[in-house]
Every structure is written in C-alpha cells, then in structure tokens.
Design a protein around this motif. Structure first.
Motif, PDB file in Angstrom:
ATOM      1  N   ARG A 132       0.832  -1.219   0.000  1.00  0.00           N
ATOM      2  CA  ARG A 132       0.000   0.000   0.000  1.00  0.00           C
ATOM      3  C   ARG A 132       0.861   1.261   0.000  1.00  0.00           C
ATOM      4  NH1 ARG A 132      -1.519   2.454   4.987  1.00  0.00           N
ATOM      5  NH2 ARG A 132      -0.223   1.744   6.709  1.00  0.00           N
ATOM      6  N   HIS A 133       2.075   1.180   0.576  1.00  0.00           N
ATOM      7  CA  HIS A 133       2.965   2.340   0.550  1.00  0.00           C
ATOM      8  C   HIS A 133       3.483   2.598  -0.858  1.00  0.00           C
ATOM      9  CE1 HIS A 133       3.300   1.206   4.913  1.00  0.00           C
ATOM     10  NE2 HIS A 133       3.174   2.503   5.020  1.00  0.00           N
ATOM     11  N   LEU A 134       3.615   1.537  -1.654  1.00  0.00           N
ATOM     12  CA  LEU A 134       4.108   1.685  -3.021  1.00  0.00           C
ATOM     13  C   LEU A 134       3.002   2.122  -3.971  1.00  0.00           C
ATOM     14  CD1 LEU A 134       6.309  -1.547  -3.283  1.00  0.00           C
ATOM     15  CD2 LEU A 134       6.904   0.691  -2.349  1.00  0.00           C
ATOM     16  N   GLU A 135       1.783   1.701  -3.691  1.00  0.00           N
ATOM     17  CA  GLU A 135       0.660   2.001  -4.581  1.00  0.00           C
ATOM     18  C   GLU A 135       0.001   3.339  -4.280  1.00  0.00           C
ATOM     19  OE1 GLU A 135      -1.835  -1.318  -3.872  1.00  0.00           O
ATOM     20  OE2 GLU A 135      -0.569  -2.755  -4.945  1.00  0.00           O
ATOM     21  N   ALA A 136       0.236   3.869  -3.072  1.00  0.00           N
ATOM     22  CA  ALA A 136      -0.462   5.096  -2.652  1.00  0.00           C
ATOM     23  C   ALA A 136       0.015   6.304  -3.444  1.00  0.00           C
ATOM     24  CB  ALA A 136      -0.252   5.334  -1.167  1.00  0.00           C
ATOM     25  N   LYS A 137      -0.899   7.247  -3.650  1.00  0.00           N
ATOM     26  CA  LYS A 137      -0.560   8.491  -4.344  1.00  0.00           C
ATOM     27  C   LYS A 137      -0.221   9.599  -3.353  1.00  0.00           C
ATOM     28  CE  LYS A 137      -1.777   6.337  -8.036  1.00  0.00           C
ATOM     29  NZ  LYS A 137      -2.350   5.147  -7.411  1.00  0.00           N
ATOM     30  N   GLU A 138      -0.245   9.294  -2.074  1.00  0.00           N
ATOM     31  CA  GLU A 138       0.084  10.283  -1.054  1.00  0.00           C
ATOM     32  C   GLU A 138       0.857   9.597   0.059  1.00  0.00           C
ATOM     33  OE1 GLU A 138      -4.208   9.859   1.251  1.00  0.00           O
ATOM     34  OE2 GLU A 138      -3.674  11.711   0.235  1.00  0.00           O
ATOM     35  N   HIS A 139       1.431  10.411   0.954  1.00  0.00           N
ATOM     36  CA  HIS A 139       2.220   9.870   2.057  1.00  0.00           C
ATOM     37  C   HIS A 139       1.329   9.078   3.016  1.00  0.00           C
ATOM     38  CE1 HIS A 139       5.935  12.078   1.184  1.00  0.00           C
ATOM     39  NE2 HIS A 139       5.140  13.027   0.760  1.00  0.00           N
ATOM     40  N   LEU A 140       1.697   7.821   3.248  1.00  0.00           N
ATOM     41  CA  LEU A 140       0.975   6.988   4.206  1.00  0.00           C
ATOM     42  C   LEU A 140       1.912   6.694   5.376  1.00  0.00           C
ATOM     43  CD1 LEU A 140      -0.940   4.396   2.002  1.00  0.00           C
ATOM     44  CD2 LEU A 140      -1.876   6.367   3.190  1.00  0.00           C
ATOM     45  N   PRO A 141       1.569   7.106   6.594  1.00  0.00           N
ATOM     46  CA  PRO A 141       2.476   6.867   7.716  1.00  0.00           C
ATOM     47  C   PRO A 141       2.326   5.462   8.290  1.00  0.00           C
ATOM     48  CG  PRO A 141       0.562   8.078   8.477  1.00  0.00           C
ATOM     49  CD  PRO A 141       0.393   7.902   6.975  1.00  0.00           C
ATOM     50  N   PHE A 142       3.410   4.981   8.864  1.00  0.00           N
ATOM     51  CA  PHE A 142       3.362   3.780   9.688  1.00  0.00           C
ATOM     52  C   PHE A 142       3.428   4.267  11.136  1.00  0.00           C
ATOM     53  CE2 PHE A 142       5.818   0.687  12.229  1.00  0.00           C
ATOM     54  CZ  PHE A 142       4.922  -0.376  12.191  1.00  0.00           C
ATOM     55  N   THR A 143       2.393   3.981  11.911  1.00  0.00           N
ATOM     56  CA  THR A 143       2.289   4.506  13.274  1.00  0.00           C
ATOM     57  C   THR A 143       2.334   3.365  14.286  1.00  0.00           C
ATOM     58  OG1 THR A 143       0.919   6.326  12.448  1.00  0.00           O
ATOM     59  CG2 THR A 143       0.928   5.959  14.827  1.00  0.00           C
ATOM     60  N   TYR A 144       3.103   3.562  15.347  1.00  0.00           N
ATOM     61  CA  TYR A 144       3.163   2.550  16.401  1.00  0.00           C
ATOM     62  C   TYR A 144       3.312   3.225  17.765  1.00  0.00           C
ATOM     63  CZ  TYR A 144       8.251   3.254  15.975  1.00  0.00           C
ATOM     64  OH  TYR A 144       9.509   3.811  15.918  1.00  0.00           O
ATOM     65  N   GLN A 145       2.940   2.489  18.810  1.00  0.00           N
ATOM     66  CA  GLN A 145       2.940   3.013  20.173  1.00  0.00           C
ATOM     67  C   GLN A 145       4.335   2.886  20.780  1.00  0.00           C
ATOM     68  OE1 GLN A 145      -0.183   4.085  20.879  1.00  0.00           O
ATOM     69  NE2 GLN A 145       0.329   5.079  22.817  1.00  0.00           N
ATOM     70  N   ILE A 146       4.818   3.975  21.378  1.00  0.00           N
ATOM     71  CA  ILE A 146       6.111   3.974  22.059  1.00  0.00           C
ATOM     72  C   ILE A 146       5.931   3.797  23.559  1.00  0.00           C
ATOM     73  CG2 ILE A 146       8.113   5.402  22.657  1.00  0.00           C
ATOM     74  CD1 ILE A 146       8.330   4.479  19.889  1.00  0.00           C
ATOM     75  N   ALA A 147       5.042   4.578  24.113  1.00  0.00           N
ATOM     76  CA  ALA A 147       4.721   4.516  25.536  1.00  0.00           C
ATOM     77  C   ALA A 147       3.218   4.745  25.670  1.00  0.00           C
ATOM     78  CB  ALA A 147       5.520   5.552  26.319  1.00  0.00           C
ATOM     79  N   GLU A 148       2.747   4.778  26.921  1.00  0.00           N
ATOM     80  CA  GLU A 148       1.303   4.915  27.143  1.00  0.00           C
ATOM     81  C   GLU A 148       0.754   6.183  26.513  1.00  0.00           C
ATOM     82  OE1 GLU A 148      -1.891   5.015  30.866  1.00  0.00           O
ATOM     83  OE2 GLU A 148       0.234   4.611  31.234  1.00  0.00           O
ATOM     84  N   ASN A 149       1.556   7.261  26.539  1.00  0.00           N
ATOM     85  CA  ASN A 149       1.074   8.543  26.017  1.00  0.00           C
ATOM     86  C   ASN A 149       1.896   9.042  24.838  1.00  0.00           C
ATOM     87  OD1 ASN A 149       3.397   9.044  27.481  1.00  0.00           O
ATOM     88  ND2 ASN A 149       2.718  11.063  28.196  1.00  0.00           N
ATOM     89  N   GLN A 150       2.627   8.123  24.177  1.00  0.00           N
ATOM     90  CA  GLN A 150       3.473   8.537  23.056  1.00  0.00           C
ATOM     91  C   GLN A 150       3.312   7.592  21.864  1.00  0.00           C
ATOM     92  OE1 GLN A 150       7.428   8.783  24.904  1.00  0.00           O
ATOM     93  NE2 GLN A 150       7.369  10.991  24.573  1.00  0.00           N
ATOM     94  N   GLN A 151       3.291   8.188  20.679  1.00  0.00           N
ATOM     95  CA  GLN A 151       3.245   7.435  19.428  1.00  0.00           C
ATOM     96  C   GLN A 151       4.325   7.956  18.493  1.00  0.00           C
ATOM     97  OE1 GLN A 151      -0.766   7.853  17.849  1.00  0.00           O
ATOM     98  NE2 GLN A 151      -1.258   5.775  18.460  1.00  0.00           N
TER      99      GLN A 151
END
Length: 343
Positions: A132-151
């Motif tokens: 999906r990152h290769l096919e997308a026409k716009e920036h697609l982020p990969f998001t993951y949790q770092i801490a309880e209140n941080q991403q």
C-alpha cells in the motif's frame, strides 16, 4: 511516501518517451514515423505501460491510458494493415504480456523484500512497509505506540527508478506526545548517519546518540529550539576532539551492582544509543541517567526531577572520605568504590 507527488504516472512515462523520441529525431535523418523498428518499440512501450498501470490506475491515469490505446491502435494498423496478420500479432502480444506480468510480479515482490530488509536493518518491524505504501498516491504513515502517552509516526522516502522499482532513501519520524509538543525530523539513509528507530525516538526526546564507526564515531543531538527552512531540527555534532568520555563520567557515580564488567558495558551501550537508564546507587536509592556530551557530563534524574551532576559526585566523594584510613588500597574494579583495609 515519495519525494514528490505523482498525479499521473502514465503521463510522466509518456513524457519520458517523448523526450527520447525527440532525441532520436535529432540523431537520425529519416522521420521516425516511417521506421518500422521504432514503431514496434513504441508499441512495446505502450504495452508495458498498460500492464504496469492498467489495474491500479487512477481516474486521471485511466483517461491517459484510453488516449494511449487509440494511438496504439493507429500504430498497429500502420504496421500490420492485413487484418489476419494484425490478429496474429495481437495473440502474440497477449502471450508476451502475460509473461511480462509474471516477470513484473516477481520483480515487485523482490523489490518489496529489499525495502523490508532496509527498514528492518533500522529496527523497524517488517510490516512497517507494504504494497500500500508503493501504490499510494500520497504519504501513508506507519504509526506505532512507544509509551502509554506517546506514538511514533513514520513516513518513508522512496524514489521510483526507471525500471519501476523503488529505492529506500530514508524516513521522517514524528514523535507525538499526548499533551506535549509534536516533534518531527527527517533521517536520510546516507551510510554513516543511519539512524535506527530507537535512536530516532531518543533524539526526538532530546537525548544524545553516538553514531558512526571508528574515526568518524561521534555524538549527535537535535537542537529542539532551532529548525531549518524544511522544518528539520539543526543537528549538533560532538567529535572525538571534543574530549567527552562517557566511561570517565560514569566512574564518578557510585553505582551499585555493576561488579560484572559485562553489566557496565551494557549500561554504556544503552547510554550511547541515547537511552535513559535506571541505576541503583551504592549508598541506597535509585537514579535515572543519560549521556550529556555537550556539557561533558551525565544528566541525572530522581522521580522525574533533574539532579545536578555535581551533587551526585559530591555524594560519592563524601562516601570515599568515610573509608579513608591508614592502610593500603584493596584492588577493585574500575568504577566501583575501593575501601582501604586496616591492618
């Protein structure tokens, strides 16, 4: 996702062909429209574009493909005016097209595996980048949790090569803290300065990281109060001639339970990676510490509150004074308090 946004990939590739056609026209005296060899190459190019973009084309690209098919049909009739010969050519083209599709699928799969190898080398999970990152026409982020209140949100920088594959050029990491400032930085992939996922988090958290190898090994820190015109924080660098020794500064702290040299090496490695580590003091109590090359010291925290490094050193000095008597010094391990043995 990519360095620039492509609205119509088909049009972009057709413009590349047009420039090639214009270049050939300057070299050869006869018109290219009369050259069967050139027209056959043009048909193959059209078929390649149709195979590459036909299934995943946008509305704008579908319009361009439709116009391209009309031009292709005109060239085909010019090359093969006989309807039977033209029919045989189309059958042959379909067979070649199927072979090309299979080759492209294998190529795209291998390319995706290469990209995944690149991101896993930087300690991101393998699924951080997908089709999906290769096919997308716009920036697609990969998001993951770092801490309880941080991403952490990561945008990949990919450039498209002439053969249709993608090259990994780095990423932009954005640290999102609930109720706090949002910090972002681009980390290019340029050899010595390859920043891992954990290092990116530590840098955006305001800590220092040691990077490079051998003579180029040095500390880096983001200036969170100064940005360039692209929105990236200025980078401070501290090389060997800055005379910061993490080991010497650690030796000043009365650390408990580090008699095993392996434990001290693990602590040093974590601090060089930009981490904040919790330690137990030999006199009791705990501290969290992190490297501070800029001030040639170590930042110390107790329950989230910063404690002056001089105060921590003073505590050790007073402890050493307590055991100063007439006698010889017992051999010990560097960095651990040595007591005098009274005879």
């Amino acid at each position: 996702m990519m360095g620039k946004l492509i609205n119509d990939r088909v049009q972009e590739d057709l413009e590349k062909w047009l420039k090639r056609e214009q270049r050939f026209q300057k070299i050869f005296s006869s018109p290219l429209a009369d050259s069967r060899s050139f027209l056959k190459e043009k048909l193959k190019y059209y078929d390649t574009l149709r195979s590459r973009y036909g299934n995943g084309a946008t509305r704008e690209e579908r319009t361009t493909l439709r116009l391209m098919r009309e031009d292709r049909s005109a060239i085909e009739r010019q090359l093969y005016p006989n309807i039977l010969v033209r029919f045989a050519y189309r059958v042959s083209s379909l067979i070649h097209k199927e072979i090309e599709i299979q080759q492209e699928q294998r190529r795209d799969h291998a390319n995706l595996q290469e990209l995944r190898t690149a991101v896993t080398r930087l300690d991101f999970p393998e699924n951080a980048i997908s089709e999906r990152h290769l096919e997308a026409k716009e920036h697609l982020p990969f998001t993951y949790q770092i801490a309880e209140n941080q991403q952490m949100a990561v945008h990949w920088y990919l450039s498209r090569e002439p053969d249709g594959t993608y090259r990994f050029n780095g990423y932009r990491a954005t640290l999102i803290t609930e109720g706090g400032p949002q910090r972002t930085q681009r980390f290019p992939l340029d050899g010595m300065d390859e920043i891992t996922a954990g290092q990116a988090y530590n840098l955006l958290s305001g800590r220092s990281v040691q990077i490079g190898a051998e003579r180029d090994r040095h500390w880096v820190k983001l200036d969170l109060n100064d940005k360039d015109r692209d929105g990236n924080h200025k980078v401070k660098r501290f090389y060997a001639n800055y005379n910061y020794s993490l080991k010497d500064q650690l030796a000043k702290i009365p650390i408990n339970s580090l008699a095993n040299p392996g434990q001290m090496k693990m602590l040093e490695a974590a601090l060089r990676n930009g981490e904040r580590k919790k330690i137990e003091l030999s006199g009791g109590g705990y501290l969290s510490i992190e490297a501070n090359p800029q001030h040639r010291s170590i930042d110390c925290y107790r329950e989230g509150q910063k404690i002056p490094f001089g105060q921590v050193i003073k505590g050790r000095s007073e402890r050493n004074k307590k055991f100063r008597t007439n006698g010889r010094l017992r051999k010990g391990i560097e960095g651990i308090d040595r007591r005098r043995i009274i005879r």
